[in-house]
Write a protein that holds these residues in place. Sequence first.
Motif, PDB file in Angstrom:
ATOM      1  N   GLU A  93      32.215 126.173  21.171  1.00 27.76           N
ATOM      2  CA  GLU A  93      32.372 127.155  22.234  1.00 27.76           C
ATOM      3  C   GLU A  93      31.433 126.816  23.392  1.00 27.76           C
ATOM      4  OE1 GLU A  93      31.571 130.894  20.407  1.00 27.76           O
ATOM      5  OE2 GLU A  93      33.239 130.734  18.978  1.00 27.76           O
ATOM      6  N   PHE A  94      31.976 126.760  24.580  1.00 31.29           N
ATOM      7  CA  PHE A  94      31.187 126.424  25.758  1.00 31.29           C
ATOM      8  C   PHE A  94      31.585 127.316  26.914  1.00 31.29           C
ATOM      9  CE2 PHE A  94      34.850 123.657  25.431  1.00 31.29           C
ATOM     10  CZ  PHE A  94      35.438 123.720  26.682  1.00 31.29           C
ATOM     11  N   ASP A  95      30.825 127.249  28.000  1.00 24.66           N
ATOM     12  CA  ASP A  95      31.134 128.077  29.157  1.00 24.66           C
ATOM     13  C   ASP A  95      32.517 127.704  29.691  1.00 24.66           C
ATOM     14  OD1 ASP A  95      30.236 125.563  29.814  1.00 24.66           O
ATOM     15  OD2 ASP A  95      28.989 126.192  31.490  1.00 24.66           O
ATOM     16  N   GLY A  96      33.422 128.628  29.577  1.00 23.01           N
ATOM     17  CA  GLY A  96      34.750 128.372  30.114  1.00 23.01           C
ATOM     18  C   GLY A  96      35.793 127.999  29.089  1.00 23.01           C
ATOM     19  N   GLY A  97      35.439 127.947  27.810  1.00 20.84           N
ATOM     20  CA  GLY A  97      36.461 127.610  26.833  1.00 20.84           C
ATOM     21  C   GLY A  97      35.916 127.208  25.485  1.00 20.84           C
ATOM     22  N   GLU A  98      36.774 126.605  24.695  1.00 24.57           N
ATOM     23  CA  GLU A  98      36.398 126.112  23.381  1.00 24.57           C
ATOM     24  C   GLU A  98      37.312 124.956  22.995  1.00 24.57           C
ATOM     25  OE1 GLU A  98      36.868 129.533  20.830  1.00 24.57           O
ATOM     26  OE2 GLU A  98      38.925 128.976  20.333  1.00 24.57           O
ATOM     27  N   ILE A  99      36.822 124.151  22.048  1.00 22.95           N
ATOM     28  CA  ILE A  99      37.603 123.024  21.553  1.00 22.95           C
ATOM     29  C   ILE A  99      37.546 123.049  20.037  1.00 22.95           C
ATOM     30  CG2 ILE A  99      37.831 120.507  21.423  1.00 22.95           C
ATOM     31  CD1 ILE A  99      36.557 120.267  24.103  1.00 22.95           C
ATOM     32  N   ALA A 100      38.686 122.929  19.393  1.00 23.63           N
ATOM     33  CA  ALA A 100      38.734 122.803  17.942  1.00 23.63           C
ATOM     34  C   ALA A 100      38.510 121.342  17.578  1.00 23.63           C
ATOM     35  CB  ALA A 100      40.083 123.271  17.422  1.00 23.63           C
ATOM     36  N   ALA A 101      37.763 121.111  16.513  1.00 23.71           N
ATOM     37  CA  ALA A 101      37.439 119.738  16.115  1.00 23.71           C
ATOM     38  C   ALA A 101      37.432 119.615  14.604  1.00 23.71           C
ATOM     39  CB  ALA A 101      36.080 119.334  16.669  1.00 23.71           C
ATOM     40  N   ASP A 102      37.834 118.464  14.116  1.00 26.43           N
ATOM     41  CA  ASP A 102      37.745 118.180  12.686  1.00 26.43           C
ATOM     42  C   ASP A 102      36.352 117.701  12.306  1.00 26.43           C
ATOM     43  OD1 ASP A 102      40.606 118.613  12.225  1.00 26.43           O
ATOM     44  OD2 ASP A 102      40.858 116.781  13.398  1.00 26.43           O
ATOM     45  N   ALA A 103      35.672 117.047  13.252  1.00 22.81           N
ATOM     46  CA  ALA A 103      34.290 116.591  13.043  1.00 22.81           C
ATOM     47  C   ALA A 103      33.517 116.826  14.335  1.00 22.81           C
ATOM     48  CB  ALA A 103      34.256 115.117  12.655  1.00 22.81           C
ATOM     49  N   ILE A 104      32.293 117.309  14.180  1.00 26.49           N
ATOM     50  CA  ILE A 104      31.442 117.608  15.336  1.00 26.49           C
ATOM     51  C   ILE A 104      30.122 116.874  15.164  1.00 26.49           C
ATOM     52  CG2 ILE A 104      30.227 119.431  16.607  1.00 26.49           C
ATOM     53  CD1 ILE A 104      32.407 121.369  15.440  1.00 26.49           C
ATOM     54  N   VAL A 105      29.677 116.221  16.229  1.00 26.00           N
ATOM     55  CA  VAL A 105      28.417 115.477  16.206  1.00 26.00           C
ATOM     56  C   VAL A 105      27.459 116.124  17.199  1.00 26.00           C
ATOM     57  CG1 VAL A 105      27.280 113.252  16.489  1.00 26.00           C
ATOM     58  CG2 VAL A 105      29.633 113.346  15.630  1.00 26.00           C
ATOM     59  N   LEU A 106      26.353 116.639  16.695  1.00 25.78           N
ATOM     60  CA  LEU A 106      25.324 117.203  17.567  1.00 25.78           C
ATOM     61  C   LEU A 106      24.428 116.074  18.060  1.00 25.78           C
ATOM     62  CD1 LEU A 106      24.673 120.374  15.461  1.00 25.78           C
ATOM     63  CD2 LEU A 106      25.296 120.392  17.875  1.00 25.78           C
ATOM     64  N   ALA A 107      24.513 115.821  19.350  1.00 26.56           N
ATOM     65  CA  ALA A 107      23.751 114.747  19.987  1.00 26.56           C
ATOM     66  C   ALA A 107      22.995 115.346  21.164  1.00 26.56           C
ATOM     67  CB  ALA A 107      24.706 113.647  20.457  1.00 26.56           C
ATOM     68  N   THR A 108      22.286 116.431  20.884  1.00 20.82           N
ATOM     69  CA  THR A 108      21.680 117.236  21.941  1.00 20.82           C
ATOM     70  C   THR A 108      20.314 116.728  22.392  1.00 20.82           C
ATOM     71  OG1 THR A 108      20.991 118.729  20.155  1.00 20.82           O
ATOM     72  CG2 THR A 108      22.917 119.360  21.408  1.00 20.82           C
ATOM     73  N   GLY A 109      19.743 115.746  21.704  1.00 22.77           N
ATOM     74  CA  GLY A 109      18.509 115.123  22.158  1.00 22.77           C
ATOM     75  C   GLY A 109      17.347 116.092  22.251  1.00 22.77           C
ATOM     76  N   GLY A 110      16.548 115.942  23.296  1.00 21.68           N
ATOM     77  CA  GLY A 110      15.365 116.787  23.463  1.00 21.68           C
ATOM     78  C   GLY A 110      15.105 117.061  24.923  1.00 21.68           C
ATOM     79  N   ARG A 111      14.169 117.931  25.174  1.00 18.70           N
ATOM     80  CA  ARG A 111      13.759 118.281  26.540  1.00 18.70           C
ATOM     81  C   ARG A 111      12.252 118.101  26.649  1.00 18.70           C
ATOM     82  NH1 ARG A 111      14.523 122.652  23.438  1.00 18.70           N
ATOM     83  NH2 ARG A 111      12.971 124.343  23.460  1.00 18.70           N
ATOM     84  N   PRO A 112      11.738 117.830  27.819  1.00 18.03           N
ATOM     85  CA  PRO A 112      10.301 117.596  27.959  1.00 18.03           C
ATOM     86  C   PRO A 112       9.483 118.828  27.565  1.00 18.03           C
ATOM     87  CG  PRO A 112      11.477 116.819  29.906  1.00 18.03           C
ATOM     88  CD  PRO A 112      12.455 117.607  29.091  1.00 18.03           C
ATOM     89  N   ARG A 113       8.388 118.574  26.899  1.00 16.12           N
ATOM     90  CA  ARG A 113       7.410 119.628  26.649  1.00 16.12           C
ATOM     91  C   ARG A 113       6.720 119.939  27.979  1.00 16.12           C
ATOM     92  NH1 ARG A 113       5.687 120.959  21.765  1.00 16.12           N
ATOM     93  NH2 ARG A 113       6.428 118.969  20.916  1.00 16.12           N
ATOM     94  N   THR A 114       6.666 121.192  28.341  1.00 19.30           N
ATOM     95  CA  THR A 114       6.181 121.551  29.671  1.00 19.30           C
ATOM     96  C   THR A 114       4.717 121.987  29.667  1.00 19.30           C
ATOM     97  OG1 THR A 114       6.994 123.818  29.433  1.00 19.30           O
ATOM     98  CG2 THR A 114       8.481 122.215  30.448  1.00 19.30           C
ATOM     99  N   LEU A 115       4.147 121.972  30.844  1.00 22.07           N
ATOM    100  CA  LEU A 115       2.773 122.407  31.048  1.00 22.07           C
ATOM    101  C   LEU A 115       2.779 123.443  32.168  1.00 22.07           C
ATOM    102  CD1 LEU A 115      -0.188 121.721  30.168  1.00 22.07           C
ATOM    103  CD2 LEU A 115      -0.265 120.156  32.114  1.00 22.07           C
TER     104      LEU A 115
END
Length: 407
Positions: A93-115
């Motif tokens: 589910e994403f902004d504006g819709g959704e996609i059905a999938a048989d396999a999903i790969v989370l490749a969300t990485g990381g974000r900088p640690r802030t100061l």
Amino acid sequence: MTVRTVVTVGAGQVAAVTARTLRRRGFDGRIVLLGDEQHAPYQRPPLSKEFLAGREGVDSLALLTRKWLDANSIDIRTGVSVQRIDTARRTVEFDGGEIAADAIVLATGGRPRTLATTGSRPDLVHYLRTLDDATALAARLTPGSSLAIVGGGFIGLEIASTARSLGVTVTVLEQAGHLLGSILGEQVGRHCADLHRRNGVDLRTGTGVASVTTSDRGVRIETTGGIVEADAVVIGIGIVPNTGVAAVSGLAVDGGIVVDVTGRTTVENIYAAGDVAKRFSPREGRHIRVEHFDNANRQAAVVADTIVGRQSLSDDPHWFWSDQYDTNIQFAGSTSGTTELVVRGDIDSGEFSVFYLAGDILTAAFAMDRGEDIMAARELVGRRVDAALLADEDTDLWEMYEEVEPA
């Protein structure tokens, strides 16, 4: 279950390698890459080096060419913010819709640690994770300008190297008493520090940062060793894995998305790989999370293989490299448990290797401008070795691999 649609949440290195590997393995179903940036998949390593220095342009960063994407029918959607995965329906589910999938790969990485910073010019405070970050920082690196870098990790040091090559005055502030000590150990970290000092960097270890304030005059940093002023500052104090989508979707999260050796999460047909994945390593006997380019490539390929029902495993010693000034730095393995360091070559010449031993077992290796030694060491890690032979320049390290047995 027959997999006909694969969706990646994230459109970076892991997503690109997953898509490429799936097609190489003969997968002819639908592949959709959902990325929150406005760019198609691109390489991150050059952002702190060639791209930042202006030696490479945006086009050279592309991981998947338009010709390949068209020929392989890859659907890339940029600027997409994924909210959650409905694990029961297996839809993204994403902004504006959704996609059905048989396999999903989370490749969300990381974000900088802030100061936390204060002041009227937040635009003078930079992080380096994305192409847009690098573009903004590049505009600051003009001859005669000054740059402060908070954090003496590899990203910070690569930025320092690039900035010095462009005629920028650079100050690096590292809280730890020794540069890269937790990764390389104090003795080897000292040689990396020397490299930067020889190239004109004002490197201050054992220096904590109390505050960062911006104004039209630049950046003022209050440290435990005094005040540092610069035209701009880069904060390079690590990343935080992007586990939000996984957590809200009910997947196991523990300092990363928990996965097995093949990248499977705790929910069937949902996978994770790369910086965000906390993968079980048989070699280490525990779950570990690794933030390196090579690791992302290897994990993504294993996930793709698993999706198509092909068995593969990647549990090799961790390996990474860094180009700083005219020096190539490489490291493989883990320094945990090290009891002895063995030097091969002449440290004073700037071309040498250091081998880390726990008893007579090789645990890791570091090299400056001796990449061939690291390639051999990657095969030797975990094996019993003769320290005297490692130190002997006449020893063929590849022949050592053929002669020794795993511990």
